[in-house]
Design an enzyme around this catalytic site. Structure first.
Site: not given
Ligand SMILES: Cc1cc2nc3c(=O)[nH]c(=O)nc-3n(C[C@H](O)[C@H](O)[C@H](O)COP(=O)(O)OP(=O)(O)OC[C@H]3O[C@@H](n4cnc5c(N)ncnc54)[C@H](O)[C@@H]3O)c2cc1C
Length: 392
Positions: A245, A271, A282
């Site tokens: 799990e 963009r 950066q």
């Protein structure tokens, strides 16, 4: 340990990604908005074999070895936009089916595993209670002897898949004396048993397509045939399955991190601000470099657990580290993706903010990361690092 996937694993990865991208999560945004469990997608996953990946073929599964299973789950997380569906599947596998597989009698395996693999039964794990979260040994649900069987009384909460689940693996108190670890027993409870009441929890922040609920046991009669493991061995049933799990449950988040990384790279290139792509700044490119470092480290930890389990070895330390690192890395990567996307990352349309909401549950479920750090320190020999024995 191999550092390359086999040809079969690469083929499976490709098939899973293609299936998940084409067939799953088409309504992810709307389903998230309405907190709707995608029944159709669940059925598609069952048909594709997802719900039986780690289960032997004789019980209706696909017999994937542990390492191949994590590769497949990672691919599912990469290809499927609906993290809630993937989380529901992981709860079904690692909260329920794996316990039946590892601790069930021959009869229990024959009875429950084929329909769990076929998806006609939905599995859940019901451990948490209103007054017992991390403090698992403090749980109050009782299973008192009644003739040949038991009667369950108590309330479980925050149960993923709870409202739609048919089979619950649960823990209840069968004694009050002796070591606390020996006072609990594990049971398989089905939703059609008398006195099982399922309720939905109020709206949650993320993973909204995984229904979450409260499950009440109001004098539920449970036959001794539904005891999972021996009486009084419930805590060890739980702890001996926990490494699955704690790590496999998080494999799909590694895939989700890769998806977020690729989306962020695309946005950084497309963009433009100040006459250049934002990736030329950066601050943005370093954010993306960090995403890649986290992804690769998370994958290495995950594959190491998969490899150890394939070799039949213990992996408690490694699984605990994987749980902490993958869940926190996913949050950081989703935060980074929101940042790189600016306002577009904050709006619901592009689904980036959903990724962050979905990620924030990871450090809490399957045992909080604070508790996991305590367990890790204990495993490293730091005495008393985890206040409260039996915490999970
Ligand atoms: C998305 C989601 C899905 C879940 N699905 C399930 C499910 O399917 N089945 C199920 O049984 N439960 C499920 N849970 C519940 C989950 O297992 C519990 O939330 C978790 O065990 C913590 O319990 P709690 O929320 O009661 O927090 P608490 O135990 O009350 O902890 C609160 C805070 O105290 C800290 N704390 C507590 N004890 C210690 C300690 N000894 N050392 C250091 N810090 C400590 C915790 O780290 C945490 O920050 C789910 C939870 C979430 C968020």
């Amino acid at each position: 340990m191999d550092f390359e996937l086999t040809a079969d694993q690469r083929r499976l990865r490709k098939e899973v990604i293609s299936f998940a991208q084409k067939e799953l999560g088409r309504e992810a945004a709307a389903d998230d908005r309405d907190s709707r469990f995608p029944q159709e997608d669940w059925r598609r996953c069952a048909k594709f074999g997802v719900l039986g990946w780690p289960v032997p073929e004789e019980y209706g599964g696909r017999s994937l070895d542990p390492l191949t299973t994590v590769v497949a789950l990672e691919a599912l997380g990469y290809g499927c936009q609906d993290n809630g569906l993937v989380f529901a599947i992981n709860n079904h596998l690692w909260g329920c089916a794996i316990h039946v597989l590892l601790h069930g009698t021959g009869e229990q395996k024959k009875r429950y595993l084929p329909p769990l693999c076929a998806g006609t039964l939905i599995g859940a794990q019901a451990l948490s209670e209103p007054e017992a979260g991390s403090d698992l040994l403090g749980l109050a649900t009782t299973a008192r002897r009644d003739g040949d069987g038991y009667r369950l009384h108590g309330t479980k909460c925050f149960i993923s898949n709870g409202p739609v689940a048919d089979v619950f693996v649960t823990l209840a108190r069968t004694g009050d004396e002796g070591r606390a670890q020996n006072q609990l027993s594990a049971f398989i409870v089905t939703s059609d048993m008398p006195g099982v009441v399922k309720k939905r929890e109020p709206l949650k922040m993320g993973l909204r397509t995984t229904p979450m609920g409260v499950v009440e046991f109001d004098g539920t009669p449970v036959s001794a045939d539904n005891l999972l493991g021996r009486e009084s061995a419930g805590y060890s049933v739980f702890t001996s399955s926990i490494e699955w799990e704690r790590s496999f449950m998080f494999a799909s988040q590694v895939g989700a991190m890769e998806r977020l990384l690729e989306t962020s790279v695309r946005h950084a290139n497309s963009r433009h601000q100040f006459g250049r792509p934002i990736g030329a700044f950066q601050a943005v490119s370093h954010q993306i470099a960090d995403m890649k470092i986290r992804l690769e480290l998370a994958r290495m930890l995950l594959y190491r657990v998969g490899w150890l389990k394939r070799e039949g070895r213990l992996a408690l330390l490694e699984a605990t580290m994987a749980k902490i690192f993958i869940s926190e890395s996913t949050v950081q990567t989703a935060m980074g993706a929101v940042e790189v996307h600016g306002a577009r990352g904050y709006l619901t349309d592009d689904g980036i903010e959903r990724e962050l909401r979905d990620a924030l549950g990871g450090p809490i479920y399957a045992g909080t990361n604070a508790v996991q750090r305590g367990i890790l320190a204990e495993l490293l020999g730091v005495h008393g690092a985890l206040s409260g024995g039996g915490a999970r």
